[in-house]
Design an enzyme around this catalytic site. Structure first.
Site, mmCIF file in Angstrom:
data_model
loop_
_atom_site.group_PDB
_atom_site.id
_atom_site.type_symbol
_atom_site.label_atom_id
_atom_site.label_comp_id
_atom_site.label_asym_id
_atom_site.label_seq_id
_atom_site.Cartn_x
_atom_site.Cartn_y
_atom_site.Cartn_z
ATOM 1 N N LYS A 109 44.385 5.532 -7.084
ATOM 2 C CA LYS A 109 44.298 4.269 -7.044
ATOM 3 C C LYS A 109 44.972 3.565 -7.801
ATOM 4 O O LYS A 109 45.736 4.276 -8.517
ATOM 5 C CB LYS A 109 42.577 4.346 -6.791
ATOM 6 C CG LYS A 109 41.775 4.875 -6.005
ATOM 7 C CD LYS A 109 40.174 4.234 -6.199
ATOM 8 C CE LYS A 109 39.331 4.736 -5.176
ATOM 9 N NZ LYS A 109 38.039 4.258 -5.207
ATOM 10 N N ARG A 143 36.933 16.737 -2.877
ATOM 11 C CA ARG A 143 35.932 15.992 -3.144
ATOM 12 C C ARG A 143 35.304 16.354 -4.532
ATOM 13 O O ARG A 143 34.846 15.811 -5.465
ATOM 14 C CB ARG A 143 34.532 15.716 -2.323
ATOM 15 C CG ARG A 143 35.087 15.137 -0.871
ATOM 16 C CD ARG A 143 35.055 13.610 -1.175
ATOM 17 N NE ARG A 143 33.817 12.922 -1.929
ATOM 18 C CZ ARG A 143 33.857 11.557 -1.763
ATOM 19 N NH1 ARG A 143 34.695 10.933 -1.607
ATOM 20 N NH2 ARG A 143 32.533 11.130 -2.280
ATOM 21 N N THR A 166 31.276 9.695 -7.255
ATOM 22 C CA THR A 166 31.685 8.206 -7.100
ATOM 23 C C THR A 166 31.517 7.402 -8.346
ATOM 24 O O THR A 166 32.386 6.591 -8.974
ATOM 25 C CB THR A 166 30.947 7.467 -6.201
ATOM 26 O OG1 THR A 166 31.031 7.989 -4.809
ATOM 27 C CG2 THR A 166 31.511 5.979 -5.905
ATOM 28 N N ARG A 216 37.294 12.274 -12.206
ATOM 29 C CA ARG A 216 36.506 11.108 -12.674
ATOM 30 C C ARG A 216 35.813 11.201 -13.974
ATOM 31 O O ARG A 216 35.577 10.439 -14.723
ATOM 32 C CB ARG A 216 35.593 10.577 -11.501
ATOM 33 C CG ARG A 216 36.350 9.848 -10.395
ATOM 34 C CD ARG A 216 35.668 9.799 -9.089
ATOM 35 N NE ARG A 216 36.372 9.076 -7.898
ATOM 36 C CZ ARG A 216 35.842 8.763 -6.779
ATOM 37 N NH1 ARG A 216 34.592 9.377 -6.482
ATOM 38 N NH2 ARG A 216 36.465 8.331 -6.028
ATOM 39 N N ASN A 218 37.685 4.264 -10.293
ATOM 40 C CA ASN A 218 37.552 5.664 -10.496
ATOM 41 C C ASN A 218 38.687 6.682 -9.929
ATOM 42 O O ASN A 218 38.437 7.685 -9.679
ATOM 43 C CB ASN A 218 36.139 6.151 -9.738
ATOM 44 C CG ASN A 218 36.028 5.595 -8.097
ATOM 45 O OD1 ASN A 218 37.219 5.017 -7.885
ATOM 46 N ND2 ASN A 218 35.203 5.529 -7.369
ATOM 47 N N HIS A 271 40.766 8.152 -4.383
ATOM 48 C CA HIS A 271 40.214 8.392 -3.234
ATOM 49 C C HIS A 271 40.202 9.501 -2.612
ATOM 50 O O HIS A 271 41.114 10.226 -2.923
ATOM 51 C CB HIS A 271 40.756 7.164 -2.316
ATOM 52 C CG HIS A 271 39.998 7.368 -1.028
ATOM 53 N ND1 HIS A 271 39.053 6.762 -0.480
ATOM 54 C CD2 HIS A 271 40.453 7.965 0.220
ATOM 55 C CE1 HIS A 271 38.752 7.173 0.663
ATOM 56 N NE2 HIS A 271 39.528 7.886 1.006
HETATM 57 N N1 UDP Z 1 32.486 0.967 -5.295
HETATM 58 C C1 UDP Z 1 32.047 0.075 -6.144
HETATM 59 N N2 UDP Z 1 30.694 -0.091 -6.564
HETATM 60 C C2 UDP Z 1 29.848 0.631 -5.932
HETATM 61 C C3 UDP Z 1 30.187 1.601 -5.111
HETATM 62 C C4 UDP Z 1 31.383 1.934 -4.685
HETATM 63 O O1 UDP Z 1 33.023 -0.537 -6.763
HETATM 64 O O2 UDP Z 1 28.584 0.395 -6.450
HETATM 65 C C5 UDP Z 1 33.748 1.562 -4.982
HETATM 66 C C6 UDP Z 1 34.393 2.598 -5.860
HETATM 67 O O3 UDP Z 1 35.564 2.769 -6.138
HETATM 68 C C7 UDP Z 1 34.329 3.888 -4.666
HETATM 69 C C8 UDP Z 1 34.745 2.740 -3.461
HETATM 70 O O4 UDP Z 1 33.890 1.783 -3.698
HETATM 71 O O5 UDP Z 1 35.019 4.680 -5.082
HETATM 72 C C9 UDP Z 1 34.299 3.421 -2.162
HETATM 73 O O6 UDP Z 1 32.720 3.872 -2.236
HETATM 74 P P1 UDP Z 1 32.273 5.358 -1.498
HETATM 75 O O7 UDP Z 1 30.926 5.192 -1.564
HETATM 76 O O8 UDP Z 1 32.841 5.817 -0.439
HETATM 77 O O9 UDP Z 1 32.835 6.171 -2.700
HETATM 78 P P2 UDP Z 1 33.922 7.477 -2.810
HETATM 79 O O10 UDP Z 1 34.059 7.988 -1.358
HETATM 80 O O11 UDP Z 1 35.123 7.084 -3.360
HETATM 81 O O12 UDP Z 1 33.382 8.536 -3.983
HETATM 82 MG MG MG Z 2 34.085 7.413 0.294
#
Ligand code: UDP
Ligand code: MG
Length: 196
Positions: free
Chosen positions: A14, A123, A129, A140, A160, A163
């Site tokens: 990212k 993952r 996340t 992360r 974070n 992706h």
């Molecule tokens: N995100 C955010 N606030 C939140 C939850 C998610 O800014 O409360 C952002 C964060 O950068 C995250 C992305 O949205 O990586 C996509 O969310 P997802 O739940 O798919 O998480 P990921 O798959 O990236 O772990």
């Molecule tokens: Mg996701």
């Protein structure tokens, strides 16, 4: 012979990962686990391209906002006051907008990663996340300490670093969204003979 359980997944460094000079570190962690980079490019994505990368359905948008809301309970912060709404869908829409702003701030590095159980492996390498909850040893957890409380109060997305696709369907959609067939390369890692 093709290994069983070989999968493809989509990974992206990212904008904060690129800006912090962590492209190499992120790729290193994938390669050292035996995963193969089979497509790779740096892109400055448009708002439209990023918006189409993330799901648009209400279930996903609600879940997006929900992910960080526990932190507000833990800190005794009123959700409505912090987010301007107590409605999960409305809050999720705000987070989605902040996410698009974040993802278009600087170039990203997009890749297709192949390997045994690649989706789950990536993952695990990337981690939770919410960086403040991510295990040490994950990307992360090792390089970020951002939290939903900090991000939501500053009206921005959680930074974070990377992706990674969560499901088979997500991986297939994302690989097609970012790469053409010609950009994806089939090649062998001879060290796999010693690994498996
Ligand atoms: N995100 C955010 N606030 C939140 C939850 C998610 O800014 O409360 C952002 C964060 O950068 C995250 C992305 O949205 O990586 C996509 O969310 P997802 O739940 O798919 O998480 P990921 O798959 O990236 O772990
Ligand atoms: Mg996701």
């Amino acid at each position: 012979m093709a290994k069983p359980a070989v999968e493809r997944t989509f990974v992206m460094v990212k904008p904060d990962g690129v800006q912090r000079g962590l492209i190499g570190e992120i790729i290193k962690r994938l390669e050292q686990r035996g995963l193969q980079i089979i497509a790779l490019k740096m892109v400055k994505p448009s708002v439209e391209h990023i918006s189409n990368h993330y799901p648009t359905d209400e279930v996903w948008i609600k879940r997006l906002g929900d992910k960080g809301f526990n932190v507000f309970n833990e800190l005794g912060i009123d959700l409505k006051e912090a987010m301007g709404t107590a409605d999960n869908l409305e809050a999720g829409k705000k987070v989605r907008k902040w996410l698009i702003d974040y993802m278009t701030e600087a170039p990203v590095v997009a890749m297709v990663v192949e390997g045994v159980h690649a989706r789950d492996m990536v993952r695990k390498i990337v981690g939770s996340t919410l960086p403040n909850k991510a295990e040490i040893g994950t990307l992360r957890g090792d390089f970020s300490v951002d939290s939903p409380a900090a991000a939501n109060l500053e009206k921005r997305a959680i930074k974070n670093l990377a992706h990674a696709s969560e499901t088979k369907e997500e991986a297939e959609k994302e690989i097609c969204h970012w790469f053409s067939q010609e950009e994806i390369h089939q090649w062998d890692r001879p060290d796999h003979k010693a690994m498996f």
